[in-house]
Enzyme design. Structure first.
Site, PDB file in Angstrom:
ATOM      1  N   CYS A   1       3.092   5.272  -2.878  1.00  0.00           N
ATOM      2  CA  CYS A   1       4.046   5.113  -3.987  1.00  0.00           C
ATOM      3  C   CYS A   1       3.815   3.884  -4.849  1.00  0.00           C
ATOM      4  CB  CYS A   1       5.466   5.107  -3.437  1.00  0.00           C
ATOM      5  SG  CYS A   1       5.822   6.548  -2.445  1.00  0.00           S
TER       6      CYS A   1
ATOM      7  N   GLY B   1       0.851  -1.190   0.000  1.00  0.00           N
ATOM      8  CA  GLY B   1       0.000   0.000   0.000  1.00  0.00           C
ATOM      9  C   GLY B   1       0.884   1.235   0.000  1.00  0.00           C
TER      10      GLY B   1
END
Ligand code: UGA
Length: 437
Positions: free
Chosen positions: A264, A261
């Site tokens: 980025c 998650g």
């Protein structure tokens, strides 16, 4: 010593400002968000990031670092400008670069003498050319400048350490003069023999996406291996550790879990696939990593469902950990969001707790029942799900956990609980490929 302006006080801008001013340069961090700048001038930090407050305080006290909303002054004053504004995910998976464009316009308008203009924000490959065109359109006096791409590789939660001890510095420049300027900016690292990769702007932009996508592929790969371990009764930890002893593979980023998650990997993998499409290149491995990641999140909900005999309706479930990983208050693209939504959709009752990220998650789920300790969250619950690998969950007293819960059912999506202990205490439990350990 150089005069440096950093535009944008998000993770990258703030950590870079703190780090570069600690190298001995004069740094101005500027932002159009007055509230953020006021907070910084009051000695507060708008994000949770270990060691950042100390580093900032040291530079502020030494009068090497200031915060302000005077963007135009700061542009004119600087010898080197870093663009570090956000590039969130826009429509169709592409990165939204509107903030970068606005900054480029402002730089062009206010260019008053030679400067090195350097982008740190993650921008689609080829955007460097566009930034230069925008600057040129507004640079009516044709003042000379050099453009550079200097991507960041710092991780949230370890950002200060990553900035001060990077594996490499990537400098994609349009001239040797710009490279010399930036070598000077990073002088302490250069002296310590941190590899400095001097390349073109496009190659530097590509390196950033290629690095993030590769790490995302590694995570999705080990998650698939873990899922198979689940089925055939193998231990993914021994598998991953042994894979890691092969220097060609390395042990890092082989930790299975609920899926990657954060701000980025989810965004950059999608953006890379979209960029490639424009050039008729099919990034099949990256696409697969994205799909595996979506599946992995669903798999966690399925595991919980199985543990509760396919009946979540009216069950009280403690969700422990809301941040997308430990040591951050960031919940962007956190796997916890999916599990909360999933439990809710199946009629379960959630008690949520995170040591740091309760407030951030409150912005997404204002009506959720947030607790101020894991004890409170698990009390009377029918199941507990660990979503973030916080140390306080690693050291959880499992006997106490069992006594507080109405039934001892645990889903450990980060593989941090001691499996022998869970078995000894007769927990009904599941994790990610690590049950037989
Ligand atoms: C990532 C990169 O690691 C940085 O190098 C890069 O600079 C940054 O993106 C960025 O582009 O700005 P970050 O998103 O802060 O950093 O966090 P990571 O530590 O990389 O974790 C990303 C996700 O992968 C998290 O959800 C984490 O839980 C997950 N992960 C990581 C795993 O599931 N397994 C692992 O072995 C490692």
């Amino acid at each position: 010593m150089k005069r440096i302006t950093i535009i944008g006080t998000g993770y990258v801008g703030l950590v870079s400002g703190a780090g570069i001013s600690n190298f001995g340069h004069q740094v101005r961090c500027v932002d159009i968000d007055k509230q953020k700048i006021d907070l910084l001038n009051d000695g507060s930090i708008p994000i949770y990031e270990p060691e950042l407050k100390t580093l900032i305080a040291r530079s502020v006290n030494a009068k090497r670092l200031t915060f302000s909303v005077a963007v135009e002054d700061a542009i004119k004053w600087a010898e080197v400008i870093f663009i570090a504004v956000g590039t969130p995910q826009g429509e169709n998976g592409e990165a939204d670069i509107s903030a970068v464009i606005a900054v480029a316009e402002r730089i062009g308008i206010n260019l008053n003498n030679y400067k090195v203009i350097c982008t740190k924000s993650t921008i689609p490959i080829g955007t460097g050319q566009m930034i230069q065109k925008i600057i040129d359109q507004h640079n009516h006096d044709k003042i000379k400048y050099d453009y550079c791409s200097n991507p960041e590789f710092l991780r949230e939660g370890a950002a200060v350490r990553d900035f001060l001890h990077p594996d490499r510095i990537v400098l994609g420049t349009t001239s040797d003069k710009a490279f010399e300027y930036l070598k000077d900016v990073y002088r302490p690292l250069y002296i310590n023999e941190t590899p400095m990769v001097h390349t073109t702007v496009e190659t530097a932009e590509m390196i950033k996406y290629a690095a993030n996508a590769f790490l995302a592929i590694k995570i999705s790969y080990i998650n698939e291996v873990a899922n198979l371990c689940d089925e055939i009764g193998a231990d993914v930890h021994v598998v991953a550790k042994t894979l890691g002893t092969d220097g060609r593979i390395s042990p890092k980023f082989l930790h299975p879990g609920p899926g990657f998650g954060g701000s980025c990997f989810p965004k950059d993998t999608k953006a890379l696939v979209e960029i490639a499409k424009k050039y008729n290149i099919d990034m099949a491995t990256v696409t697969a990593a994205i799909e595996t990641n979506i599946f992995q999140r669903k798999r966690m909900l399925n595991k919980l469902n199985d543990l509760l005999d396919n009946d979540l309706k009216g069950k009280i479930i403690a969700v422990l950990g809301l941040a997308f990983k430990q040591e951050t208050d960031d919940v962007r693209e956190s796997p916890a969001i999916e599990i909360i939504t999933g439990i809710h959709d199946k009629g379960g009752i959630i008690k949520a707790y995170d040591p740091i990220a309760n407030d951030s998650m409150k912005e997404i789920f204002p009506a959720l029942d947030f607790k101020s300790s894991w004890y409170e969250a698990v009390e009377g619950s029918d199941a507990a799900v660990i979503m973030t690998e916080w140390n306080e969950f690693r050291s959880m007293d499992l006997e106490k956990l069992k006594n507080l819960m109405s039934q001892p059912v645990v889903l450990d999506t980060r593989n941090i609980l001691n499996v022998s202990e869970l078995k000894r205490l007769d927990f009904k439990f599941d994790n990610v490929g690590h049950r037989v350990a």
